[in-house]
Design a protein around this motif. Structure first.
Motif, PDB file in Angstrom:
ATOM      1  N   ARG A   1      16.513  62.012  79.543  1.00 36.35           N
ATOM      2  CA  ARG A   1      15.308  61.683  78.778  1.00 36.35           C
ATOM      3  C   ARG A   1      15.730  61.345  77.348  1.00 36.35           C
ATOM      4  O   ARG A   1      16.640  61.957  76.802  1.00 36.35           O
ATOM      5  CB  ARG A   1      14.335  62.871  78.731  1.00 36.35           C
ATOM      6  CG  ARG A   1      13.708  63.221  80.052  1.00 36.35           C
ATOM      7  CD  ARG A   1      12.599  64.248  79.866  1.00 36.35           C
ATOM      8  NE  ARG A   1      12.101  64.737  81.151  1.00 36.35           N
ATOM      9  CZ  ARG A   1      11.189  64.123  81.870  1.00 36.35           C
ATOM     10  NH1 ARG A   1      10.669  62.981  81.440  1.00 36.35           N
ATOM     11  NH2 ARG A   1      10.783  64.624  83.022  1.00 36.35           N
TER      12      ARG A   1
ATOM     13  N   GLU B   1      14.889  58.073  82.503  1.00 36.48           N
ATOM     14  CA  GLU B   1      13.520  57.608  82.340  1.00 36.48           C
ATOM     15  C   GLU B   1      13.537  56.224  81.689  1.00 36.48           C
ATOM     16  O   GLU B   1      14.512  55.820  81.057  1.00 36.48           O
ATOM     17  CB  GLU B   1      12.726  58.583  81.489  1.00 36.48           C
ATOM     18  CG  GLU B   1      13.204  58.670  80.045  1.00 36.48           C
ATOM     19  CD  GLU B   1      12.239  59.443  79.157  1.00 36.48           C
ATOM     20  OE1 GLU B   1      11.127  59.762  79.609  1.00 36.48           O
ATOM     21  OE2 GLU B   1      12.601  59.699  78.000  1.00 36.48           O
TER      22      GLU B   1
ATOM     23  N   GLU C   1       7.313  60.229  84.116  1.00 35.66           N
ATOM     24  CA  GLU C   1       6.640  61.262  84.910  1.00 35.66           C
ATOM     25  C   GLU C   1       7.270  61.468  86.287  1.00 35.66           C
ATOM     26  O   GLU C   1       7.003  62.463  86.966  1.00 35.66           O
ATOM     27  CB  GLU C   1       5.152  60.927  85.083  1.00 35.66           C
ATOM     28  CG  GLU C   1       4.863  59.633  85.822  1.00 35.66           C
ATOM     29  CD  GLU C   1       4.808  58.405  84.932  1.00 35.66           C
ATOM     30  OE1 GLU C   1       4.236  57.393  85.383  1.00 35.66           O
ATOM     31  OE2 GLU C   1       5.321  58.466  83.788  1.00 35.66           O
ATOM     32  N   SER C   2       8.143  60.545  86.693  1.00 40.76           N
ATOM     33  CA  SER C   2       8.794  60.640  88.008  1.00 40.76           C
ATOM     34  C   SER C   2      10.229  61.153  87.926  1.00 40.76           C
ATOM     35  O   SER C   2      10.862  61.350  88.968  1.00 40.76           O
ATOM     36  CB  SER C   2       8.798  59.262  88.690  1.00 40.76           C
ATOM     37  OG  SER C   2       7.500  58.748  88.821  1.00 40.76           O
TER      38      SER C   2
ATOM     39  N   ASP D   1      11.832  64.014  87.086  1.00 40.24           N
ATOM     40  CA  ASP D   1      12.192  65.275  87.741  1.00 40.24           C
ATOM     41  C   ASP D   1      12.219  65.117  89.258  1.00 40.24           C
ATOM     42  O   ASP D   1      13.163  65.555  89.929  1.00 40.24           O
ATOM     43  CB  ASP D   1      11.201  66.379  87.363  1.00 40.24           C
ATOM     44  CG  ASP D   1      11.385  66.873  85.941  1.00 40.24           C
ATOM     45  OD1 ASP D   1      12.454  66.617  85.352  1.00 40.24           O
ATOM     46  OD2 ASP D   1      10.461  67.517  85.409  1.00 40.24           O
TER      47      ASP D   1
END
Length: 258
Positions: free
Chosen positions: A104, A124, A184-185, A187
């Motif tokens: 991230r 990300e 948001e995807s 993880d």
């Protein structure tokens, strides 16, 4: 050793090592590097762990070395920083478990080095990568070592000479990371990759990873000689016998290390 800047957690066959100092942008201070080394050494010897994820708490993966430790220091201090850092980065290749970087935010200098040193990486969409040392008078010579092996000479030198941050999409196109996903995807994507890898035998993963990094340094003829020797030896491993029999018998294999 007590871990303050790094957190280690194990869930099933997956270990997660988390840089846990977001206030310092997950800077790789000497203390943090030593803790990373200790965490990796712990994971390395665990028979129940078949894959490791390396990530960071907060919005930044790692801004690299702690610059406060890079001024007015002694020769011995500087030498220790880079000796420890080199050992930590090499441990990622030496340990039997595949290592996945989960990125991230920014990964710069030694933070970019950490990503490049991992076997696999998912980032990300907003992540960025760079080796900006040239902008402050300190060339990123050690980060260049895994970087050039991941992206090739021309692209590595562009990053090193300019200090420009490259986007996650560029990093994927260049071969620094494997995949770019929505924030948001992230993880879920990393967990899915780790779970897929963890389905394999720990022994088989270890044999393959060690051989891969050995052969990649060799000329083709030597690489084939080594590869053939490893595969013949692999066929006699208990997990290989179990895996092939399970395939022929149309059942799920039961690995010795489970």
């Amino acid at each position: 050793m007590d871990l303050k800047n790094v957190r280690l957690a194990v869930e099933g066959a997956v270990a997660t090592v988390t840089l846990n100092n977001p206030e310092k942008r997950s800077a790789l201070s000497l203390a943090t590097l030593k803790e990373l080394g200790a965490a990796f050494a712990d994971v390395e010897v665990r028979a129940d762990v078949r894959v490791m994820v390396v990530k960071a708490e907060g919005k930044v993966f790692s801004a690299g070395h702690n610059l406060a430790e890079m001024v007015n220091g002694s020769l011995a201090h500087y030498q220790e920083i880079f000796r420890v850092c080199g050992a930590v980065m090499q441990k990622l290749q030496q340990m039997p478990q595949p290592a996945i970087a989960q990125v991230r935010g920014i990964a710069t200098a030694a933070g970019c080095q950490l990503v490049a040193a991992c076997d696999l990486a998912i980032a990300e969409e907003g992540a960025s990568f760079g080796t900006p040392g040239v902008r402050i008078g300190v060339f990123c010579t050690t980060p260049a070592i895994p970087l050039v092996r991941a992206v090739g000479r021309k692209r590595a030198l562009e990053m090193l000479f300019t200090g420009r941050l490259i986007s996650a999409q560029e990093a994927m196109q260049w071969g620094l990371i494997n995949k770019v996903v929505p924030a948001e995807s992230l993880d879920a994507e990393v967990k899915a990759l780790a779970a897929r890898i963890a389905e394999a035998s720990r022994l088989t993963l270890a044999i393959g990873k060690r051989a891969f990094y050995s052969q990649v340094k060799l000329a083709d003829e030597q690489a084939y000689t080594l590869g053939s020797e490893v595969m013949v030896s692999n066929l006699y491993a208990e997990d290989a016998v179990e895996g092939m029999n399970a395939f022929l018998e149309k059942r799920k294999p039961v690995w010795k290390d489970r």
